[in-house]
Design a protein around this motif. Structure first.
Motif, PDB file in Angstrom:
ATOM      1  N   ARG A  75       0.838  -1.188   0.000  1.00 17.16           N
ATOM      2  CA  ARG A  75       0.000   0.000   0.000  1.00 17.16           C
ATOM      3  C   ARG A  75       0.876   1.242   0.000  1.00 17.16           C
ATOM      4  N   ARG A  76       0.594   2.156  -0.927  1.00 13.83           N
ATOM      5  CA  ARG A  76       1.349   3.408  -1.029  1.00 13.83           C
ATOM      6  C   ARG A  76       0.367   4.557  -0.994  1.00 13.83           C
ATOM      7  N   CYS A  77       0.715   5.625  -0.279  1.00 13.13           N
ATOM      8  CA  CYS A  77      -0.139   6.806  -0.157  1.00 13.13           C
ATOM      9  C   CYS A  77       0.620   8.027  -0.654  1.00 13.13           C
ATOM     10  N   PHE A  78      -0.124   8.936  -1.292  1.00 13.12           N
ATOM     11  CA  PHE A  78       0.475  10.138  -1.866  1.00 13.12           C
ATOM     12  C   PHE A  78      -0.319  11.357  -1.453  1.00 13.12           C
ATOM     13  N   CYS A  79       0.395  12.426  -1.083  1.00 11.02           N
ATOM     14  CA  CYS A  79      -0.244  13.653  -0.624  1.00 11.02           C
ATOM     15  C   CYS A  79      -0.996  14.328  -1.776  1.00 11.02           C
ATOM     16  N   GLU A  80      -1.770  15.340  -1.433  1.00 14.06           N
ATOM     17  CA  GLU A  80      -2.573  16.049  -2.436  1.00 14.06           C
ATOM     18  C   GLU A  80      -1.696  16.638  -3.539  1.00 14.06           C
ATOM     19  N   ARG A  81      -0.579  17.264  -3.172  1.00 19.01           N
ATOM     20  CA  ARG A  81       0.287  17.893  -4.169  1.00 19.01           C
ATOM     21  C   ARG A  81       0.845  16.863  -5.149  1.00 19.01           C
ATOM     22  N   CYS A  82       1.381  15.761  -4.639  1.00 20.60           N
ATOM     23  CA  CYS A  82       1.950  14.720  -5.511  1.00 20.60           C
ATOM     24  C   CYS A  82       0.867  14.054  -6.350  1.00 20.60           C
ATOM     25  N   SER A  83      -0.317  13.877  -5.765  1.00 21.84           N
ATOM     26  CA  SER A  83      -1.423  13.290  -6.506  1.00 21.84           C
ATOM     27  C   SER A  83      -1.820  14.175  -7.679  1.00 21.84           C
ATOM     28  N   ARG A  84      -1.907  15.473  -7.429  1.00 25.24           N
ATOM     29  CA  ARG A  84      -2.280  16.405  -8.502  1.00 25.24           C
ATOM     30  C   ARG A  84      -1.213  16.469  -9.590  1.00 25.24           C
ATOM     31  N   GLU A  85       0.044  16.504  -9.186  1.00 21.75           N
ATOM     32  CA  GLU A  85       1.136  16.605 -10.156  1.00 21.75           C
ATOM     33  C   GLU A  85       1.246  15.362 -11.037  1.00 21.75           C
ATOM     34  N   ASN A  86       0.780  14.215 -10.550  1.00 23.58           N
ATOM     35  CA  ASN A  86       0.933  12.956 -11.279  1.00 23.58           C
ATOM     36  C   ASN A  86      -0.408  12.323 -11.639  1.00 23.58           C
ATOM     37  N   LEU A  87      -1.446  13.140 -11.760  1.00 26.17           N
ATOM     38  CA  LEU A  87      -2.788  12.648 -12.007  1.00 26.17           C
ATOM     39  C   LEU A  87      -2.888  11.772 -13.261  1.00 26.17           C
ATOM     40  N   ARG A  88      -2.280  12.195 -14.361  1.00 14.74           N
ATOM     41  CA  ARG A  88      -2.361  11.404 -15.602  1.00 14.74           C
ATOM     42  C   ARG A  88      -1.699  10.041 -15.436  1.00 14.74           C
ATOM     43  N   SER A  89      -0.591   9.987 -14.751  1.00 14.06           N
ATOM     44  CA  SER A  89       0.095   8.708 -14.525  1.00 14.06           C
ATOM     45  C   SER A  89      -0.734   7.804 -13.611  1.00 14.06           C
ATOM     46  N   ILE A  90      -1.379   8.404 -12.611  1.00 17.04           N
ATOM     47  CA  ILE A  90      -2.218   7.630 -11.699  1.00 17.04           C
ATOM     48  C   ILE A  90      -3.409   7.059 -12.459  1.00 17.04           C
ATOM     49  N   GLU A  91      -4.074   7.889 -13.263  1.00 13.61           N
ATOM     50  CA  GLU A  91      -5.221   7.421 -14.031  1.00 13.61           C
ATOM     51  C   GLU A  91      -4.810   6.387 -15.075  1.00 13.61           C
ATOM     52  N   GLY A  92      -3.578   6.470 -15.576  1.00  8.85           N
ATOM     53  CA  GLY A  92      -3.063   5.505 -16.533  1.00  8.85           C
ATOM     54  C   GLY A  92      -2.569   4.231 -15.867  1.00  8.85           C
ATOM     55  N   ARG A  93      -2.728   4.172 -14.539  1.00  6.68           N
ATOM     56  CA  ARG A  93      -2.339   3.019 -13.721  1.00  6.68           C
ATOM     57  C   ARG A  93      -0.853   2.690 -13.811  1.00  6.68           C
ATOM     58  N   LEU A  94      -0.026   3.709 -13.980  1.00  6.41           N
ATOM     59  CA  LEU A  94       1.420   3.510 -13.964  1.00  6.41           C
ATOM     60  C   LEU A  94       1.894   3.450 -12.521  1.00  6.41           C
ATOM     61  N   ASP A  95       2.789   2.530 -12.204  1.00  5.82           N
ATOM     62  CA  ASP A  95       3.379   2.489 -10.864  1.00  5.82           C
ATOM     63  C   ASP A  95       4.120   3.795 -10.601  1.00  5.82           C
ATOM     64  N   SER A  96       4.187   4.177  -9.349  1.00  6.73           N
ATOM     65  CA  SER A  96       4.829   5.447  -8.993  1.00  6.73           C
ATOM     66  C   SER A  96       6.316   5.467  -9.362  1.00  6.73           C
ATOM     67  N   ASP A  97       6.931   4.314  -9.550  1.00  7.42           N
ATOM     68  CA  ASP A  97       8.337   4.276  -9.991  1.00  7.42           C
ATOM     69  C   ASP A  97       8.502   4.930 -11.354  1.00  7.42           C
ATOM     70  N   TRP A  98       7.462   4.972 -12.154  1.00  8.95           N
ATOM     71  CA  TRP A  98       7.520   5.553 -13.502  1.00  8.95           C
ATOM     72  C   TRP A  98       7.293   7.059 -13.525  1.00  8.95           C
TER      73      TRP A  98
END
Length: 72
Positions: free
Chosen positions: A48-71
């Motif tokens: 389980r990995r958690c990301f703050c609001e700022r990091c979530s917003r900055e990486n929204l497209r990658s999150i929606e594309g289901r890319l692991d945070s390593d990418w």
């Protein structure tokens, strides 16, 4: 529902550990309190990995594309 080994909801001390953004290190209470509503949580490779609001917003497209945070 089945939990992975070591990831059960048995009220263990592991849930009282600090909640920290896995990207930038921002702190927000403890796991027992749960993440703030503006945070994003995911499970990557069984962890389980958690990301703050700022990091979530900055990486929204990658999150929606289901890319692991390593990418990110």
């Amino acid at each position: 529902m089945t939990n992975p080994p070591g990831g059960g909801d048995d009220g263990s001390a592991a849930e009282s550990r600090p909640l920290v953004c896995d990207c930038c290190g921002t702190s927000a209470g403890t796991l027992a309190d749960g993440p703030p509503l503006t945070w994003t949580c995911s499970v990557e490779n069984g962890v389980r990995r958690c990301f703050c609001e700022r990091c979530s917003r900055e990486n929204l497209r990658s999150i929606e594309g289901r890319l692991d945070s390593d990418w990110w």
